[in-house]
Design an enzyme around this catalytic site. Structure first.
Site, PDB file in Angstrom:
ATOM      1  N   MET A  30       0.846  -1.197   0.000  1.00 36.22           N
ATOM      2  CA  MET A  30       0.000   0.000   0.000  1.00 36.22           C
ATOM      3  C   MET A  30       0.884   1.250   0.000  1.00 36.22           C
ATOM      4  SD  MET A  30      -3.398  -0.934   2.115  1.00 36.22           S
ATOM      5  CE  MET A  30      -2.720  -0.792   3.752  1.00 36.22           C
ATOM      6  N   GLY A  36      10.943  -2.897   5.342  1.00 34.03           N
ATOM      7  CA  GLY A  36      10.146  -4.134   5.383  1.00 34.03           C
ATOM      8  C   GLY A  36       9.716  -4.523   3.975  1.00 34.03           C
ATOM      9  N   HIS A  37       9.169  -3.529   3.240  1.00 32.81           N
ATOM     10  CA  HIS A  37       8.757  -3.798   1.856  1.00 32.81           C
ATOM     11  C   HIS A  37       9.978  -4.176   1.004  1.00 32.81           C
ATOM     12  CE1 HIS A  37       5.596  -0.692   3.059  1.00 32.81           C
ATOM     13  NE2 HIS A  37       4.903  -1.792   2.857  1.00 32.81           N
ATOM     14  N   ASP A 150       2.168  -9.363   9.077  1.00 32.57           N
ATOM     15  CA  ASP A 150       0.704  -9.479   9.042  1.00 32.57           C
ATOM     16  C   ASP A 150       0.382 -10.964   8.918  1.00 32.57           C
ATOM     17  OD1 ASP A 150       0.137  -6.503   8.807  1.00 32.57           O
ATOM     18  OD2 ASP A 150       1.543  -6.832   7.174  1.00 32.57           O
ATOM     19  N   SER A 185       6.382  -0.435  10.221  1.00 30.93           N
ATOM     20  CA  SER A 185       5.057  -0.314   9.602  1.00 30.93           C
ATOM     21  C   SER A 185       4.854   1.103   9.068  1.00 30.93           C
ATOM     22  CB  SER A 185       3.974  -0.608  10.640  1.00 30.93           C
ATOM     23  OG  SER A 185       2.724  -0.186  10.164  1.00 30.93           O
ATOM     24  N   ARG A 187       2.214   2.753   9.039  1.00 29.91           N
ATOM     25  CA  ARG A 187       1.351   3.536   9.935  1.00 29.91           C
ATOM     26  C   ARG A 187       2.147   4.322  10.975  1.00 29.91           C
ATOM     27  NH1 ARG A 187      -2.388  -0.465   8.783  1.00 29.91           N
ATOM     28  NH2 ARG A 187      -4.387   0.410   8.179  1.00 29.91           N
TER      29      ARG A 187
HETATM   30  P1  AMP Z   1       1.538  -2.925   3.485  1.00 33.60           P
HETATM   31  O1  AMP Z   1       2.048  -1.915   2.527  1.00 33.60           O
HETATM   32  O2  AMP Z   1       1.648  -2.510   4.904  1.00 33.60           O
HETATM   33  O3  AMP Z   1       0.185  -3.459   3.111  1.00 33.60           O
HETATM   34  O4  AMP Z   1       2.521  -4.179   3.375  1.00 33.60           O
HETATM   35  C1  AMP Z   1       2.804  -4.786   2.148  1.00 33.60           C
HETATM   36  C2  AMP Z   1       3.537  -6.072   2.419  1.00 33.60           C
HETATM   37  O5  AMP Z   1       4.737  -5.787   3.138  1.00 33.60           O
HETATM   38  C3  AMP Z   1       2.728  -7.063   3.269  1.00 33.60           C
HETATM   39  O6  AMP Z   1       2.986  -8.370   2.782  1.00 33.60           O
HETATM   40  C4  AMP Z   1       3.315  -6.857   4.630  1.00 33.60           C
HETATM   41  O7  AMP Z   1       3.179  -7.988   5.488  1.00 33.60           O
HETATM   42  C5  AMP Z   1       4.773  -6.600   4.302  1.00 33.60           C
HETATM   43  N1  AMP Z   1       5.432  -5.874   5.385  1.00 33.60           N
HETATM   44  C6  AMP Z   1       4.996  -4.748   6.006  1.00 33.60           C
HETATM   45  N2  AMP Z   1       5.837  -4.409   6.997  1.00 33.60           N
HETATM   46  C7  AMP Z   1       6.807  -5.348   7.011  1.00 33.60           C
HETATM   47  C8  AMP Z   1       7.962  -5.568   7.828  1.00 33.60           C
HETATM   48  N3  AMP Z   1       8.285  -4.759   8.831  1.00 33.60           N
HETATM   49  N4  AMP Z   1       8.757  -6.633   7.552  1.00 33.60           N
HETATM   50  C9  AMP Z   1       8.436  -7.484   6.529  1.00 33.60           C
HETATM   51  N5  AMP Z   1       7.361  -7.324   5.740  1.00 33.60           N
HETATM   52  C10 AMP Z   1       6.546  -6.284   5.979  1.00 33.60           C
END
Ligand code: AMP
Length: 277
Positions: A30, A36-37, A150, A185, A187
């Site tokens: 998103m 992380g991404h 998640d 995160s 957020r």
């Molecule tokens: P999001 O943009 O928050 O929806 O996350 C996109 C993807 O990145 C999802 O598969 C999340 O689980 C993963 N993700 C988010 N934060 C992390 C993190 N700290 N470490 C590893 N993967 C992450």
């Protein structure tokens, strides 16, 4: 790196990849790209294939309008960060492109439901499975990368793939954590200075209890975490639970178990999970 916004264009690109027998690695996000991404992209680099990152803040998975409206949008920085990786295509559709008949979601996955986040974010996982299925149909990846941060989402996506009999390899990527031990995160990028300090303190409470639990499993530790967080002024705690990572049932042992936690620092929902073995 190519930025694609139109459905017709992504369809054409995918059709060409397929004609040339290229495999596709899909990393749905998103946006507000953080390490992380980027770790999902590094994981994708271990495999052959063209890396496609999607960025779509999916309105159908937000059960709180404020949360949706406040979701960080850092498009320029995201492009800058992604341009330094091996990402070939960034798919950034509009909500009209994804939901031409209006935003809607469908409940198709019933496993791993009625627990953890599903109890507190009604309809959230229906929104998640709806958008992921739309992306899978469009992009037809052979590998899909999701983060263990998640964890319930990961299990539900695994089930979505299984139910639809899709030939997709779901690659589960470990959480990338901040120096305070909490998973990064998007957020948290909206934290004020005060909220950040609060978060650091919560991180200490949680991580020290996780450490104790690893050494000596004890169900009283939940109460201890909850009491310490509440004493510290955290009033909204959705859950603190230990569950088995295979079936997400409650667990009373360390083996194959994780501590799952969700609570609020003001309006920001913190979710995380910690290996107990
Ligand atoms: P999001 O943009 O928050 O929806 O996350 C996109 C993807 O990145 C999802 O598969 C999340 O689980 C993963 N993700 C988010 N934060 C992390 C993190 N700290 N470490 C590893 N993967 C992450």
């Amino acid at each position: 790196m190519k930025i694609v916004t139109k459905i017709s264009e992504i369809k054409e690109i995918i059709s060409n990849f397929k004609k040339n027998k290229k495999e596709i690695n899909l990393i749905p996000t998103m946006g507000n790209i953080h390490p992380g991404h980027l770790s999902l992209l590094s994981e994708a680099n271990k495999f052959d294939g063209i890396n496609i990152v999607s960025i779509f803040v999916n309105p159908a998975q937000f059960n709180d309008v404020d949360d949706f409206n406040n979701y960080p949008n850092t498009f320029e920085v995201d492009m800058e960060l992604l341009s330094k990786t091996n990402c070939k295509i960034i798919f950034v559709p509009s909500k009209e492109a994804i939901y031409p008949e209006g935003i809607k979601s469908e409940k198709t996955v019933f496993k791993y439901r009625g627990i953890l986040c599903d109890l507190f974010r009604l309809g959230h996982f229906d929104g998640v499975t709806t958008i992921v299925k739309i992306l899978l149909d469009l992009i037809q990846p052979s590998k899909l990368f999701f983060g263990e941060k998640d964890f319930q989402q990961l299990k539900i996506i695994e089930q979505l793939i299984f139910q639809n009999n899709l030939k997709i390899n779901l690659i589960k990527c470990p959480s990338i954590r901040d120096s305070n031990g909490m998973s990064l995160s998007s957020r948290y990028s909206t934290f004020s200075k005060d909220e950040k300090l609060k978060f650091e303190k919560c991180a200490k409470i949680i991580n020290s209890n996780v450490l104790n639990m690893k050494k000596n499993f004890n169900l009283n530790i939940f109460q201890s975490i909850e009491k310490e967080l509440r004493t510290f002024g955290i009033s909204k705690i959705d859950y603190i639970e230990v569950r088995n990572e295979e079936d997400l049932n409650f667990s009373i042992i360390n083996e194959r178990s994780r501590l799952f936690i969700a609570f609020y620092i003001n309006k920001v929902r913190v979710i995380d999970n910690f290996l107990l073995y």
